[in-house]
Design a protein around this motif. Structure first.
Motif, PDB file in Angstrom:
ATOM      1  N   UNK A  59       0.759  -0.988  -0.089  1.00  0.00           N
ATOM      2  CA  UNK A  59       0.066  -0.042   0.054  1.00  0.00           C
ATOM      3  C   UNK A  59       0.956   1.297   0.046  1.00  0.00           C
ATOM      4  N   UNK A  60       1.987   1.080   0.690  1.00  0.00           N
ATOM      5  CA  UNK A  60       2.968   2.386   0.745  1.00  0.00           C
ATOM      6  C   UNK A  60       3.401   2.638  -0.579  1.00  0.00           C
ATOM      7  N   UNK A  61       3.926   1.614  -1.438  1.00  0.00           N
ATOM      8  CA  UNK A  61       4.312   1.496  -2.502  1.00  0.00           C
ATOM      9  C   UNK A  61       3.574   2.131  -3.595  1.00  0.00           C
ATOM     10  N   UNK A  62       2.085   1.947  -3.503  1.00  0.00           N
ATOM     11  CA  UNK A  62       1.282   2.417  -4.231  1.00  0.00           C
ATOM     12  C   UNK A  62       0.676   3.645  -3.968  1.00  0.00           C
ATOM     13  N   UNK A  63       1.427   4.466  -2.862  1.00  0.00           N
ATOM     14  CA  UNK A  63       0.897   5.725  -2.447  1.00  0.00           C
ATOM     15  C   UNK A  63      -0.308   5.727  -1.553  1.00  0.00           C
ATOM     16  N   UNK A  64      -1.082   4.440  -1.136  1.00  0.00           N
ATOM     17  CA  UNK A  64      -2.298   4.540  -0.431  1.00  0.00           C
ATOM     18  C   UNK A  64      -1.951   3.744   0.667  1.00  0.00           C
ATOM     19  N   UNK A  65      -1.520   4.242   1.760  1.00  0.00           N
ATOM     20  CA  UNK A  65      -1.228   3.481   3.120  1.00  0.00           C
ATOM     21  C   UNK A  65      -2.298   3.369   3.733  1.00  0.00           C
ATOM     22  N   UNK A  66      -3.335   4.179   3.487  1.00  0.00           N
ATOM     23  CA  UNK A  66      -4.686   4.297   4.402  1.00  0.00           C
ATOM     24  C   UNK A  66      -5.842   3.223   3.885  1.00  0.00           C
ATOM     25  N   UNK A  67      -5.428   2.741   2.783  1.00  0.00           N
ATOM     26  CA  UNK A  67      -6.479   1.936   2.205  1.00  0.00           C
ATOM     27  C   UNK A  67      -6.499   0.688   3.025  1.00  0.00           C
TER      28      UNK A  67
END
Length: 456
Positions: free
Chosen positions: A239-247
């Motif tokens: 998720x962090x690599x995708x730039x969406x750590x809160x998903x």
């Protein structure tokens, strides 16, 4: 380029999703793309993960802005080929005391206190550079190369993002496969316990077989929990690599396909044409060559064409001329020949030439280093592919061996030690297979990034 790639990935992801989700779930996923949140765990394909990363990655946004800056600078460089037009105007009001004696009219004297006068001047001028040592052409080409470098940097950022997301996704797939393999081994251990209990109840086996089966089963459960504890960290990394750590957490595909089959000759050719670092170094070399042309142009004469339209009007309450108005245009050529500028131009030219030489050396150095790295990556990928085939065969053999050993154990034709060894062989073979699958995918990603083949 990035927008086209994102549109393609997003369109493909939506098509896949429509075929696999109901209409209500599609609404949830559409909301995910816009707000980066998931209500519940849903299966996320690799293509969808990449598309979402390209939407939210900060590095890509910066690279995209730099690409736009390069485009604007390239457009601005066109101004050197166009004429320069300037307009100016001034007005001056004066109050003064005037005393004048006129030679005519018998020496008439004009004596006026506080006389007002107004002077209005307007000018429109055009300057067109006919020759400046070809500096404008060098500047135009340099900005074009810089714009191209910005596009290359953007593509490199895309390639890096795709590689990082795929690696993070593959790590999560690896852990899921490991858990599934352990579940299979644990199920076999449960069967072992049942058989051992049955044999103990009828007096065909000692209690130690049952105890050993339970000990092995508990060890496998412990290993399963340790592997399971790694999943949240892998999901967070994805998720962090995708730039969406809160998903919310998502499920991934059970297996990734390794169908990349390059040849060594194609790898060599693709390096110079597709490696973004090589292309950047090449562009830097060409940019410095244009800088040398710009500095050299400063030592050459400059020829400009000039024309002006002038308007002048003056009025006065006293004096010989009470009103005067002039208007008209003039034109001509101006030549500027540099004779001496404190050695600044010649020193700048020498520095530019040395910088160009360094850029050439840097290009050769980058090309040599990446050639070695690419061949090494190709060799690693080929070895991993061979190991993958071998481990896939080993798993099949280990499963067949375990099935035979389990049946012999049920019929009391073999010892628990033989069955345990067969079970451990299968577990080790599955673990090696899962690991080599990940290693092969990582080697493939590295090789395709080096050759620029990761994104078509």
């Amino acid at each position: 380029m990035l927008r086209d790639l994102r549109d393609y990935l997003r369109t493909s992801a939506v098509k896949i999703f429509k075929r696999t989700m109901t209409a209500s779930r599609y609404i949830v996923f559409a909301f995910l793309l816009s707000s980066a949140s998931l209500v519940a765990q849903q299966r996320l394909t690799l293509q969808q993960a990449i598309a979402m990363a390209l939407e939210s990655n900060y590095g890509l946004k910066i690279a995209e802005n730099n690409e736009e800056i390069g485009k604007q600078a390239y457009d601005a460089s066109l101004s050197g080929f166009l004429p320069k037009i300037d307009a100016s105007g001034t007005t001056v009001n004066t109050k003064s005391d005037i005393r004048q004696q006129i030679a005519t009219n018998g020496g008439q004297t004009i004596d006026r206190k506080g006389a007002n006068s107004t002077n209005v001047v307007g000018n429109i001028g055009l300057t067109y550079t006919i020759f400046d040592g070809l500096k404008m052409f060098a500047t135009r080409e340099r900005t074009r190369l810089l714009n191209e470098s910005a596009e290359i940097s953007l593509r490199q950022e895309v390639l890096n993002t795709v590689e990082q997301v795929t690696l993070a996704y593959s790590e999560l797939v690896r852990l899921r496969q490991q858990l599934k393999a352990l579940e299979e081994i644990m199920k076999i251990s449960e069967d072992r316990i049942k058989v051992a209990e049955a044999k103990l109840n009828v007096g065909l086996a000692p209690k130690t077989e049952l105890l050993q089966s339970k000990v092995d089963y508990n060890a496998q459960r412990s290993e399963y929990q340790r592997q399971k504890a790694l999943v949240p960290a892998a999901q967070l990394q994805l998720k962090a690599t995708m730039g969406l750590p809160e998903m919310a957490d998502v499920e991934v595909q059970e297996q990734l396909i390794n169908d990349y089959t390059p040849s060594q000759s194609s790898i060599r050719g693709a390096l110079q044409q597709g490696n973004q670092t090589v292309l950047l170094a090449k562009n830097a070399m060409l940019v410095n060559e244009q800088l040398v042309r710009e500095y050299r142009a400063d030592l050459l004469p400059r020829l400009d064409f000039n024309t002006n339209y002038n308007y002048t009007k003056s009025t006065s309450e006293a004096g010989i001329i009470l009103s005067n108005r002039n208007r008209g245009f003039n034109y001509g050529f101006s030549v500027n020949i540099p004779l001496f500028r404190g050695f600044a131009a010649t020193k700048g030219l020498k520095i530019a030439r040395l910088t160009a030489v360094n850029a050439n050396l840097e290009y050769e150095n980058v090309l040599n280093q990446l050639s070695v790295e690419t061949l090494r990556a190709y060799s690693t990928y080929q070895v991993d592919r061979e190991l993958l085939k071998m481990e896939e065969e080993n798993v099949l053999l280990a499963k067949e061996n375990l099935d035979i050993s389990m049946e012999r154990f049920r019929q009391s034709q073999t010892s628990i030690l033989e069955l345990r060894q067969a079970q451990e062989s299968l577990q080790q073979a599955q673990s090696r297979l899962i690991t080599i699958r990940y290693d092969t995918k990582a080697a493939e990603l590295r090789l395709r990034n080096l050759t620029g083949d990761l994104v078509k």
